[in-house]
Design a protein around this motif. Sequence first.
Motif, PDB file in Angstrom:
ATOM      1  N   CYS A 194       0.836  -1.210   0.000  1.00 44.29           N
ATOM      2  CA  CYS A 194       0.000   0.000   0.000  1.00 44.29           C
ATOM      3  C   CYS A 194       0.868   1.257   0.000  1.00 44.29           C
ATOM      4  O   CYS A 194       1.846   1.338   0.757  1.00 44.29           O
ATOM      5  CB  CYS A 194      -0.894   0.035   1.243  1.00 44.29           C
ATOM      6  N   VAL A 195       0.491   2.229  -0.805  1.00 42.75           N
ATOM      7  CA  VAL A 195       1.158   3.535  -0.805  1.00 42.75           C
ATOM      8  C   VAL A 195       0.084   4.615  -0.665  1.00 42.75           C
ATOM      9  O   VAL A 195      -0.801   4.732  -1.528  1.00 42.75           O
ATOM     10  CB  VAL A 195       1.974   3.758  -2.093  1.00 42.75           C
ATOM     11  N   PRO A 196       0.119   5.417   0.412  1.00 41.88           N
ATOM     12  CA  PRO A 196      -0.834   6.524   0.552  1.00 41.88           C
ATOM     13  C   PRO A 196      -0.593   7.578  -0.520  1.00 41.88           C
ATOM     14  O   PRO A 196       0.557   7.893  -0.850  1.00 41.88           O
ATOM     15  CB  PRO A 196      -0.516   7.081   1.950  1.00 41.88           C
ATOM     16  N   VAL A 197      -1.681   8.121  -1.068  1.00 40.96           N
ATOM     17  CA  VAL A 197      -1.572   9.142  -2.121  1.00 40.96           C
ATOM     18  C   VAL A 197      -2.451  10.335  -1.767  1.00 40.96           C
ATOM     19  O   VAL A 197      -3.368  10.244  -0.941  1.00 40.96           O
ATOM     20  CB  VAL A 197      -1.952   8.578  -3.498  1.00 40.96           C
ATOM     21  N   ALA A 198      -2.180  11.470  -2.445  1.00 42.92           N
ATOM     22  CA  ALA A 198      -2.826  12.728  -2.069  1.00 42.92           C
ATOM     23  C   ALA A 198      -4.151  12.982  -2.778  1.00 42.92           C
ATOM     24  O   ALA A 198      -5.006  13.699  -2.260  1.00 42.92           O
ATOM     25  CB  ALA A 198      -1.863  13.891  -2.348  1.00 42.92           C
ATOM     26  N   ASP A 199      -4.368  12.416  -3.973  1.00 37.74           N
ATOM     27  CA  ASP A 199      -5.526  12.770  -4.789  1.00 37.74           C
ATOM     28  C   ASP A 199      -6.373  11.519  -5.052  1.00 37.74           C
ATOM     29  O   ASP A 199      -6.027  10.682  -5.890  1.00 37.74           O
ATOM     30  CB  ASP A 199      -5.040  13.381  -6.111  1.00 37.74           C
ATOM     31  N   GLU A 200      -7.512  11.411  -4.363  1.00 35.73           N
ATOM     32  CA  GLU A 200      -8.335  10.209  -4.503  1.00 35.73           C
ATOM     33  C   GLU A 200      -8.915  10.077  -5.902  1.00 35.73           C
ATOM     34  O   GLU A 200      -8.937   8.980  -6.476  1.00 35.73           O
ATOM     35  CB  GLU A 200      -9.465  10.217  -3.471  1.00 35.73           C
ATOM     36  N   ALA A 201      -9.397  11.179  -6.486  1.00 38.01           N
ATOM     37  CA  ALA A 201      -9.992  11.114  -7.820  1.00 38.01           C
ATOM     38  C   ALA A 201      -8.965  10.659  -8.850  1.00 38.01           C
ATOM     39  O   ALA A 201      -9.249   9.804  -9.706  1.00 38.01           O
ATOM     40  CB  ALA A 201     -10.570  12.475  -8.206  1.00 38.01           C
ATOM     41  N   ALA A 202      -7.753  11.207  -8.761  1.00 40.35           N
ATOM     42  CA  ALA A 202      -6.697  10.812  -9.695  1.00 40.35           C
ATOM     43  C   ALA A 202      -6.310   9.354  -9.477  1.00 40.35           C
ATOM     44  O   ALA A 202      -6.007   8.627 -10.432  1.00 40.35           O
ATOM     45  CB  ALA A 202      -5.486  11.724  -9.524  1.00 40.35           C
ATOM     46  N   ALA A 203      -6.342   8.919  -8.216  1.00 40.64           N
ATOM     47  CA  ALA A 203      -6.000   7.530  -7.911  1.00 40.64           C
ATOM     48  C   ALA A 203      -7.029   6.574  -8.508  1.00 40.64           C
ATOM     49  O   ALA A 203      -6.677   5.527  -9.068  1.00 40.64           O
ATOM     50  CB  ALA A 203      -5.910   7.331  -6.401  1.00 40.64           C
ATOM     51  N   ARG A 204      -8.305   6.939  -8.431  1.00 41.87           N
ATOM     52  CA  ARG A 204      -9.334   6.062  -8.987  1.00 41.87           C
ATOM     53  C   ARG A 204      -9.255   6.028 -10.514  1.00 41.87           C
ATOM     54  O   ARG A 204      -9.508   4.976 -11.135  1.00 41.87           O
ATOM     55  CB  ARG A 204     -10.720   6.482  -8.495  1.00 41.87           C
ATOM     56  N   ALA A 205      -8.882   7.149 -11.113  1.00 40.97           N
ATOM     57  CA  ALA A 205      -8.677   7.161 -12.564  1.00 40.97           C
ATOM     58  C   ALA A 205      -7.497   6.271 -12.941  1.00 40.97           C
ATOM     59  O   ALA A 205      -7.543   5.543 -13.946  1.00 40.97           O
ATOM     60  CB  ALA A 205      -8.451   8.591 -13.043  1.00 40.97           C
TER      61      ALA A 205
END
Length: 290
Positions: A194-205
């Motif tokens: 797992c890597v935490p990321v800052a942008d959920e919308a970009a992550a789902r894309a």
Amino acid sequence: MTEDDTVHEEPLTIGAFAARARLSAKALRLYDRLGLLAPAYVDEASGYRYYRTDQVERARLVALLRQLDMPLARIAEVIGAEGAEAAGLLAAYWADVESRVAGQRTLVEYLRGRLSGRSSEMYGKFAVETVDVPARVVITETRHTLADELPAWIGASLGRLEAAARECGGVAGAPFVVYHAEVSMESDGPAEACVPVADEAAARAWAERQGRARETRVRVEPAARLAYTRITKAQVAHPQILAAFEAVEEWMAREGLEMAGPCREVYFADWMAAGPEDPVCDVAFPVRAR
């Protein structure tokens, strides 16, 4: 001795050369067969091997490297290089040895504790603390893997996810690996990098573009209180890392806490730059009061 002297010097038989190099004839034949030290020439009629005196230093160098338990393939690399490059290859090999020995040392400590029945004394070497972590968006990769394949997969999967995080607003916290079931030499998990990321919308894309490749997905890791202990790079190796997990579990039992989720390893340091005794990982359990 001049170059002309070298050309016309009397060749040494394998026995004479072995005596001068302080090696056995058997060792010289082995070095020849492995391509580490070939004779200057071999008499076609008799099959006798002959050496030059200027080969003595190479023969002694091979013998010294063998005393380091260096594999023959790596000896070939060292003696095939020159100067600083050869010294660098030797230094890299010895760093690997020290890392392996440090891991073996922690394994011996772990086994001695188990065999002697002094597990509580062994667990006392681990300082356990708690920390509250907020909910985070994470990009993940899941795999069923056995313990001997786990280190390589962790490094590769976290590397891929950290690279992907650039498309997801950047890395927003220390990467971690969650164990949804036991990983050992007999059990294959699964484990989830797992890597935490800052942008959920970009992550789902990003996840949509991946499809089912490598079992990748995006999820929200819930807020939690973690009980953890910090361990060194040498202690991360399996099975000695089990002592850290067991130490946290024992502490939880004493404190009246229970697991509130799967255990994990949090990698907060630069793995490649860390030495064997440098702290690199937190072994952690989400906890709650009983």
